[in-house]
Scaffold this motif. Sequence first.
Motif, PDB file in Angstrom:
ATOM      1  N   LEU A   3     -11.096 -64.516  23.665  1.00 15.66           N
ATOM      2  CA  LEU A   3     -10.229 -63.365  23.454  1.00 15.66           C
ATOM      3  C   LEU A   3     -10.186 -63.077  21.961  1.00 15.66           C
ATOM      4  N   ALA A   4     -10.400 -61.814  21.601  1.00 16.12           N
ATOM      5  CA  ALA A   4     -10.313 -61.399  20.201  1.00 16.12           C
ATOM      6  C   ALA A   4      -9.241 -60.322  20.070  1.00 16.12           C
ATOM      7  N   LEU A   5      -8.481 -60.382  18.969  1.00 16.14           N
ATOM      8  CA  LEU A   5      -7.383 -59.452  18.725  1.00 16.14           C
ATOM      9  C   LEU A   5      -7.503 -58.837  17.338  1.00 16.14           C
ATOM     10  N   ARG A   6      -7.178 -57.551  17.249  1.00 12.78           N
ATOM     11  CA  ARG A   6      -7.084 -56.876  15.954  1.00 12.78           C
ATOM     12  C   ARG A   6      -5.804 -56.052  15.958  1.00 12.78           C
ATOM     13  N   THR A   7      -4.912 -56.340  15.002  1.00 13.19           N
ATOM     14  CA  THR A   7      -3.582 -55.724  15.003  1.00 13.19           C
ATOM     15  C   THR A   7      -3.183 -55.190  13.627  1.00 13.19           C
ATOM     16  N   ASP A   8      -4.134 -54.862  12.788  1.00 14.57           N
ATOM     17  CA  ASP A   8      -3.833 -54.469  11.409  1.00 14.57           C
ATOM     18  C   ASP A   8      -3.591 -52.982  11.203  1.00 14.57           C
ATOM     19  N   LYS A   9      -3.725 -52.185  12.236  1.00 13.51           N
ATOM     20  CA  LYS A   9      -3.585 -50.734  12.112  1.00 13.51           C
ATOM     21  C   LYS A   9      -2.813 -50.206  13.315  1.00 13.51           C
ATOM     22  N   PRO A  10      -2.438 -48.939  13.325  1.00 10.90           N
ATOM     23  CA  PRO A  10      -1.631 -48.428  14.446  1.00 10.90           C
ATOM     24  C   PRO A  10      -2.288 -48.599  15.814  1.00 10.90           C
ATOM     25  N   GLU A  11      -3.602 -48.517  15.898  1.00  9.39           N
ATOM     26  CA  GLU A  11      -4.295 -48.731  17.168  1.00  9.39           C
ATOM     27  C   GLU A  11      -4.723 -50.193  17.256  1.00  9.39           C
ATOM     28  N   ALA A  12      -4.097 -50.932  18.163  1.00 16.58           N
ATOM     29  CA  ALA A  12      -4.425 -52.346  18.344  1.00 16.58           C
ATOM     30  C   ALA A  12      -5.621 -52.480  19.279  1.00 16.58           C
TER      31      ALA A  12
END
Length: 130
Positions: A3-12
């Motif tokens: 599982l990979a996550l990216r949460t640094d901008k308004p669109e996760a």
Amino acid sequence: MILALRTDKPEAELYLIDNAGHGVSKHTWEAHRQLAGTLVSTVQSFLHANDLEASKLTGLVIFTGSGSFTGLRIGTTVANTLAYAHALPIASGEGDDWLADGLKRLQAAQPGQYATPKYGKEPNITKSKA
């Protein structure tokens, strides 16, 4: 599955990657200021939609920066908590090629190691008026 996550901008963004490094599924949503309230349930729904449980993951990759101070803290905390709860290795990825970077680092990662965000600059913390 990884599982990979990216949460640094308004669109996760969430990704599922098989153990050979091939993308299996991707989900994006406009999390913006609701990230803290939506991330955990969205991860659960994403895994469920792909007939997967968190306990069956083999690793995690998290985008650690640079980017939004709050978004990075929330994403990194959730990813580290999943890694801790399920004794999973976790790796961080940075920059434009963060996912490939994280997958490469994941090969050497061990359970019990955790990711830390990289904000790109010092946090702007209001000084006490006292």
